[in-house]
Design a protein around this motif. Structure first.
Motif, short mmCIF file in Angstrom:
data_model
loop_
_atom_site.label_atom_id
_atom_site.label_comp_id
_atom_site.label_asym_id
_atom_site.label_seq_id
_atom_site.Cartn_x
_atom_site.Cartn_y
_atom_site.Cartn_z
N ALA A 90 38.88 -23.92 39.41
CA ALA A 90 38.23 -23.44 40.63
C ALA A 90 37.64 -22.05 40.40
N LEU A 123 36.58 -18.66 45.35
CA LEU A 123 37.29 -19.46 46.33
C LEU A 123 38.61 -18.78 46.71
N ASP A 124 39.19 -18.12 45.74
CA ASP A 124 40.46 -17.46 45.99
C ASP A 124 40.30 -16.24 46.90
N LEU A 169 38.06 -16.12 49.21
CA LEU A 169 37.25 -16.64 50.30
C LEU A 169 37.46 -15.88 51.60
N LEU A 225 34.87 -13.90 53.76
CA LEU A 225 34.35 -14.50 54.99
C LEU A 225 34.69 -13.70 56.23
N GLN A 278 27.92 -18.80 56.93
CA GLN A 278 27.95 -20.25 57.06
C GLN A 278 27.67 -20.92 55.72
N VAL A 312 30.78 -20.73 53.67
CA VAL A 312 31.78 -21.68 54.18
C VAL A 312 31.44 -23.09 53.70
N ALA A 324 32.08 -23.44 49.95
CA ALA A 324 33.52 -23.47 49.68
C ALA A 324 34.11 -24.80 50.13
N ARG A 325 33.65 -25.30 51.27
CA ARG A 325 34.18 -26.57 51.76
C ARG A 325 33.88 -27.69 50.77
N VAL A 333 36.32 -27.43 47.97
CA VAL A 333 37.66 -27.88 48.37
C VAL A 333 37.70 -29.41 48.46
N GLU A 334 36.63 -30.02 48.96
CA GLU A 334 36.58 -31.49 49.03
C GLU A 334 36.69 -32.11 47.64
N TYR A 363 43.57 -23.29 50.98
CA TYR A 363 42.13 -23.12 51.17
C TYR A 363 41.68 -23.67 52.52
N ARG A 364 42.25 -24.81 52.90
CA ARG A 364 41.83 -25.41 54.17
C ARG A 364 42.17 -24.48 55.33
N MET A 404 42.34 -21.22 55.13
CA MET A 404 41.35 -20.14 55.07
C MET A 404 40.04 -20.56 55.73
N LEU A 405 39.61 -21.80 55.43
CA LEU A 405 38.34 -22.28 55.98
C LEU A 405 38.41 -22.40 57.49
#
Lengths: 207, 207
Positions: free
Chosen positions: A125, A129-130, A132, A136, A148, A151, A154-155, A158-159, B198-199, B201-202
């Motif tokens: 990763a 992301l860490d 984030l 944000l 946005q 986000v 990053a989403r 994560v997915e 992470y989720r 955080m999001l």
């Protein structure tokens, strides 16, 4: 056959995250005992590259014949060239009891998951992301559009993680290497694996 | 609350396997960040021991009151003295985000598994188990009675492993320590754990 089967280790992650650098650092370590599975490609050999070291270089025709023979664990086409992981080397090496290491794209990892559900999937990763949260919500000066976008990005990352067993943040190459080595070491120490080995010994002892 | 909860790490194994030695080596390492959960006992304090360092020393009466108050994760009586792990320290320390390390007997580990099913259970195995095969079938000179005794003993040890997540052979104290540290590091890198972070955080970023 007495040898315990090796593990299949799959390192993947978003493009640009530094998979190749981390993989090289792992194989520069003289303690690393995994075998690196060399990919096959139809792109031209570059100065300094060697067939069978950096890649197995094949013609488009040869590659497509191998696709038809189902000779790849995973393959994909990038910018007009094929890249793939030949299945034979991976299977032979695992059967000899060695761990095999693949460093591949996220799309390829999905294909491997289907064929080798027991493989060890490690997601590399990005360090962004860490951080984030700070990025944000830490400062109030960013436009909401920019936030946005971050986000959303990053989403998506994560997915992507979903099919992986472990997540390693590539904040420092040496740390990422150490974490990957710990994950592989721990995998070898899982009770199911070791208990099975002992039970086999006990059965043999009864003969 | 922002802090991620710490892990509960349980090291156990057959008596005489060297749990205490491995535990001491882990806590002699300045990189170790786990907190050691000090046991409570009713046995007399020995020369050089300190209350609250080696054990919490209690009277039999105090200990039995604590049992009634359900204040132990696990406890047992050995040779006329109680030994137990107080639950409060473990819960508080985990809630502060620290990993807590228990080094306990196999019977105690069973009790912990019921109360903390998500804890990380590591079985320390005697090196003899690893050489079982050579010992059992390698030489033909042993009496069948002697071999049978070894098989039975080994079988008991293998049965004990069942509730554990990992098995570490204590062939060398430093190797056992390294393996345990790798297991704990890998546990922190499990995808479920990191993805959840992470989720969260999001979600917070959307507020």
């Amino acid at each position: 056959m007495d040898t315990e089967k090796g593990l299949l280790i799959v390192l993947s992650g978003p493009s640009g995250v530094g998979k190749g650098t981390v993989r090289k650092r792992i194989f520069d370590d003289p303690h690393t005992s995994y075998k690196y599975s060399i990919s096959m490609t139809t792109r031209d050999m570059r100065e300094g590259e060697q067939d069978g070291v950096d890649y197995f270089f094949k013609s488009r025709n040869e590659f497509e014949q191998l696709i038809e023979q189902d000779a790849f664990i995973e393959y994909a086409e990038y910018v007009g060239n094929y890249y793939g992981t030949p299945v034979q080397y991976v299977k032979d090496t695992m059967n000899e009891g060695h761990d095999v290491f693949l460093e591949i794209e996220v799309e390829g990892a999905k294909q491997v998951r289907k064929k080798f559900p027991d493989a060890l999937f490690i997601f590399l990763a990005p360090p962004s992301l860490d951080h984030l949260k700070e990025r944000l919500i830490g400062r109030g000066t960013e436009s909401s559009e920019k936030i946005q976008r971050r986000v959303d990005e990053a989403r998506k990352e994560v997915e992507m993680m979903n099919l992986y067993d472990y997540v390693v943040v590539n904040d420092e190459v040496d740390l990422a290497k150490d974490r990957i080595q710990s994950i592989v070491e721990a995998e070898h120490l899982k009770r199911e694996r070791i208990e099975a080995k002992y039970r086999k010994m006990l059965l043999e002892a009864k003969k």
